[in-house]
Each structure stands twice: as structure tokens, then as C-alpha cells.
Motif scaffolding. Structure first.
Motif, PDB file in Angstrom:
ATOM      1  N   GLU A   2       0.856  -1.183   0.000  1.00 46.49           N
ATOM      2  CA  GLU A   2       0.000   0.000   0.000  1.00 46.49           C
ATOM      3  C   GLU A   2       0.893   1.234   0.000  1.00 46.49           C
ATOM      4  O   GLU A   2       1.977   1.230   0.599  1.00 46.49           O
ATOM      5  N   THR A   3       0.430   2.284  -0.677  1.00 43.34           N
ATOM      6  CA  THR A   3       1.175   3.544  -0.697  1.00 43.34           C
ATOM      7  C   THR A   3       0.206   4.699  -0.857  1.00 43.34           C
ATOM      8  O   THR A   3      -0.930   4.513  -1.280  1.00 43.34           O
ATOM      9  N   THR A   4       0.691   5.878  -0.541  1.00 41.72           N
ATOM     10  CA  THR A   4      -0.066   7.105  -0.768  1.00 41.72           C
ATOM     11  C   THR A   4       0.643   7.881  -1.860  1.00 41.72           C
ATOM     12  O   THR A   4       1.856   8.097  -1.792  1.00 41.72           O
ATOM     13  N   LEU A   5      -0.120   8.281  -2.887  1.00 42.82           N
ATOM     14  CA  LEU A   5       0.436   9.024  -4.020  1.00 42.82           C
ATOM     15  C   LEU A   5      -0.101  10.446  -4.046  1.00 42.82           C
ATOM     16  O   LEU A   5      -1.287  10.663  -3.822  1.00 42.82           O
ATOM     17  N   GLU A   6       0.787  11.360  -4.353  1.00 44.34           N
ATOM     18  CA  GLU A   6       0.396  12.746  -4.631  1.00 44.34           C
ATOM     19  C   GLU A   6       0.477  12.901  -6.149  1.00 44.34           C
ATOM     20  O   GLU A   6       1.550  12.753  -6.728  1.00 44.34           O
ATOM     21  N   LEU A   7      -0.648  13.150  -6.784  1.00 46.80           N
ATOM     22  CA  LEU A   7      -0.690  13.327  -8.230  1.00 46.80           C
ATOM     23  C   LEU A   7      -1.370  14.643  -8.567  1.00 46.80           C
ATOM     24  O   LEU A   7      -2.309  15.062  -7.874  1.00 46.80           O
ATOM     25  N   GLU A   8      -0.912  15.264  -9.644  1.00 42.98           N
ATOM     26  CA  GLU A   8      -1.516  16.505 -10.131  1.00 42.98           C
ATOM     27  C   GLU A   8      -2.929  16.208 -10.643  1.00 42.98           C
ATOM     28  O   GLU A   8      -3.213  15.091 -11.091  1.00 42.98           O
ATOM     29  N   PRO A   9      -3.819  17.213 -10.591  1.00 38.29           N
ATOM     30  CA  PRO A   9      -5.159  17.013 -11.162  1.00 38.29           C
ATOM     31  C   PRO A   9      -5.070  16.609 -12.639  1.00 38.29           C
ATOM     32  O   PRO A   9      -4.169  17.032 -13.360  1.00 38.29           O
ATOM     33  N   GLY A  10      -5.996  15.766 -13.051  1.00 38.75           N
ATOM     34  CA  GLY A  10      -6.035  15.309 -14.433  1.00 38.75           C
ATOM     35  C   GLY A  10      -6.115  13.798 -14.510  1.00 38.75           C
ATOM     36  O   GLY A  10      -6.273  13.105 -13.501  1.00 38.75           O
ATOM     37  N   GLU A  11      -5.987  13.285 -15.727  1.00 37.82           N
ATOM     38  CA  GLU A  11      -6.068  11.853 -15.975  1.00 37.82           C
ATOM     39  C   GLU A  11      -4.683  11.227 -15.828  1.00 37.82           C
ATOM     40  O   GLU A  11      -3.690  11.778 -16.311  1.00 37.82           O
ATOM     41  N   HIS A  12      -4.634  10.079 -15.168  1.00 39.74           N
ATOM     42  CA  HIS A  12      -3.378   9.358 -14.957  1.00 39.74           C
ATOM     43  C   HIS A  12      -3.591   7.875 -15.214  1.00 39.74           C
ATOM     44  O   HIS A  12      -4.670   7.339 -14.939  1.00 39.74           O
ATOM     45  N   THR A  13      -2.555   7.227 -15.716  1.00 42.49           N
ATOM     46  CA  THR A  13      -2.560   5.781 -15.928  1.00 42.49           C
ATOM     47  C   THR A  13      -1.616   5.143 -14.917  1.00 42.49           C
ATOM     48  O   THR A  13      -0.481   5.604 -14.739  1.00 42.49           O
ATOM     49  N   VAL A  50       5.042 -10.190 -14.833  1.00 44.07           N
ATOM     50  CA  VAL A  50       3.847 -10.256 -14.003  1.00 44.07           C
ATOM     51  C   VAL A  50       3.362  -8.814 -13.855  1.00 44.07           C
ATOM     52  O   VAL A  50       3.953  -8.027 -13.120  1.00 44.07           O
ATOM     53  N   THR A  51       2.321  -8.473 -14.612  1.00 48.52           N
ATOM     54  CA  THR A  51       1.811  -7.102 -14.640  1.00 48.52           C
ATOM     55  C   THR A  51       0.311  -7.093 -14.447  1.00 48.52           C
ATOM     56  O   THR A  51      -0.380  -8.057 -14.788  1.00 48.52           O
ATOM     57  N   SER A  52      -0.175  -5.985 -13.929  1.00 46.72           N
ATOM     58  CA  SER A  52      -1.624  -5.784 -13.870  1.00 46.72           C
ATOM     59  C   SER A  52      -2.068  -5.174 -15.187  1.00 46.72           C
ATOM     60  O   SER A  52      -1.242  -4.713 -15.983  1.00 46.72           O
ATOM     61  N   ASP A  53      -3.365  -5.166 -15.396  1.00 42.82           N
ATOM     62  CA  ASP A  53      -3.897  -4.347 -16.487  1.00 42.82           C
ATOM     63  C   ASP A  53      -3.686  -2.907 -16.071  1.00 42.82           C
ATOM     64  O   ASP A  53      -3.806  -2.573 -14.883  1.00 42.82           O
ATOM     65  N   PRO A  54      -3.373  -2.020 -17.013  1.00 44.82           N
ATOM     66  CA  PRO A  54      -3.281  -0.599 -16.650  1.00 44.82           C
ATOM     67  C   PRO A  54      -4.680  -0.072 -16.305  1.00 44.82           C
ATOM     68  O   PRO A  54      -5.686  -0.545 -16.858  1.00 44.82           O
ATOM     69  N   ILE A  55      -4.735   0.855 -15.346  1.00 45.88           N
ATOM     70  CA  ILE A  55      -5.988   1.510 -15.036  1.00 45.88           C
ATOM     71  C   ILE A  55      -5.826   3.010 -15.265  1.00 45.88           C
ATOM     72  O   ILE A  55      -4.724   3.547 -15.157  1.00 45.88           O
ATOM     73  N   THR A  56      -6.911   3.664 -15.596  1.00 52.41           N
ATOM     74  CA  THR A  56      -6.918   5.109 -15.758  1.00 52.41           C
ATOM     75  C   THR A  56      -7.796   5.698 -14.666  1.00 52.41           C
ATOM     76  O   THR A  56      -8.921   5.220 -14.433  1.00 52.41           O
ATOM     77  N   ILE A  57      -7.252   6.696 -13.978  1.00 50.79           N
ATOM     78  CA  ILE A  57      -7.995   7.390 -12.923  1.00 50.79           C
ATOM     79  C   ILE A  57      -7.977   8.882 -13.219  1.00 50.79           C
ATOM     80  O   ILE A  57      -7.118   9.359 -13.967  1.00 50.79           O
ATOM     81  N   THR A  58      -8.909   9.601 -12.637  1.00 57.84           N
ATOM     82  CA  THR A  58      -8.946  11.047 -12.773  1.00 57.84           C
ATOM     83  C   THR A  58      -8.778  11.660 -11.390  1.00 57.84           C
ATOM     84  O   THR A  58      -9.544  11.344 -10.463  1.00 57.84           O
ATOM     85  N   VAL A  59      -7.751  12.491 -11.262  1.00 59.55           N
ATOM     86  CA  VAL A  59      -7.524  13.201  -9.997  1.00 59.55           C
ATOM     87  C   VAL A  59      -8.217  14.552 -10.121  1.00 59.55           C
ATOM     88  O   VAL A  59      -7.967  15.304 -11.063  1.00 59.55           O
ATOM     89  N   GLU A  60      -9.105  14.820  -9.180  1.00 56.04           N
ATOM     90  CA  GLU A  60      -9.859  16.088  -9.210  1.00 56.04           C
ATOM     91  C   GLU A  60      -9.153  17.170  -8.432  1.00 56.04           C
ATOM     92  O   GLU A  60      -8.325  16.936  -7.606  1.00 56.04           O
TER      93      GLU A  60
END
Length: 144
Positions: free
Chosen positions: A106-117, A134-144
Motif C-alpha cells: 500500500e502507498t499514498t500518491l500525490e498526483l496533479e489534477p487530471g487523468e493518470h494511468t 507479471v503485470t496488472s492491467d493498466p488503469i486510468t484514474i482522474t484526480v480532481e
């Protein structure tokens, strides 16, 4: 004279290690091994900082450097396509390629607003990919 001999020995060691690093052998992961995101989910809208939880099936998590069969540790690719990663070399550590060599899940990420993969990559004790990776599927998230 002794310093000259020591320097020559050190240089020889570095020269001999170079080819070994260039040809690191990739181990196989047990069949059925999977790495995946517990959270966030694909398509999630999140606030920064966000918590990323990493899951694993078929192997165990161990700190980097632990030479035990069936173990490895997590890496997280942030806005970095897998095809831009040299899987035959130890993965560099930077903001785009995060290492969890302490065995963290587990980790905490600081990401700029916008879409991230985001994509998980599970690697061996030396930060080298298993073969096949051994990889996961990539996911796309949106940081508000």
C-alpha cells in the motif's frame, strides 16, 4: 603502489560486472501468478493524495534483495507505458517508476489534477522482471 593495484582490481571488477548486469537472467513466476489493484478501481475519480492498494495471487511479497523462491516485490508505473520499460534490466527508481522494495502493499500518491494511468509490475529480488512479466492491467484514474 598499493593504491594503484587496488584501483586496477576495482576497475577490473567493474568491467567484469558490466556484462553480467547486461545479461541478467529473468526467472519464471509460478503459473497463475497475478498482480492487481485492490484500489483505486479503473475509471475512479479521486482526490490527491490517494491510497493505492496492491494485490497479489500465486506468490509472496518480500523485501528487495530477499532471495527466496516464489517471492518478489511491487513496482508502480505512473503514466509510463509498459513498452517503455526495459524488462531485462533492473527498473530505475523515479517518480514514474515507483519501487516498494520494503515489501509494501500500500502507498499514498500525490498526483496533479487530471487523468493518470497506473500499472503494477511485480519483480524479483533484484528489481528485474519475471519472464513472462507479471503485470496488472493498466488503469486510468482522474484526480480532481
Amino acid at each position: 603502489m598499493n593504491k594503484w593495484i587496488a584501483g586496477l582490481a576495482l576497475a577490473g571488477g567493474v568491467l567484469m560486472a558490466g556484462p553480467a548486469l547486461a545479461q541478467m537472467e529473468r526467472a519464471s513466476a509460478p503459473e497463475g501468478t497475478e498482480v492487481y489493484f485492490i484500489s483505486p478501481e479503473e475509471g475512479a475519480s479521486v482526490e490527491s493524495p490517494l491510497t493505492v492498494r496492491m494485490g497479489l495471487k500465486g506468490m509472496g511479497v518480500a523485501p528487495a534483495g530477499t532471495q527466496a523462491d516464489g517471492t518478489g516485490h511491487h513496482h508502480l508505473l505512473v503514466d509510463t507505458p509498459l513498452d517503455e520499460v526495459d524488462l531485462d534490466q533492473p527498473l530505475p527508481a523515479n517518480d514514474a517508476m515507483r519501487h516498494f522494495g520494503g515489501g509494501q502493499t500500500e502507498t499514498t500518491l500525490e498526483l496533479e489534477p487530471g487523468e493518470h494511468t497506473l500499472q503494477l509490475l511485480f519483480m524479483d529480488a533484484n528489481h528485474v522482471s519475471f519472464d513472462p512479466p507479471v503485470t496488472s492491467d493498466p488503469i486510468t484514474i482522474t484526480v480532481e
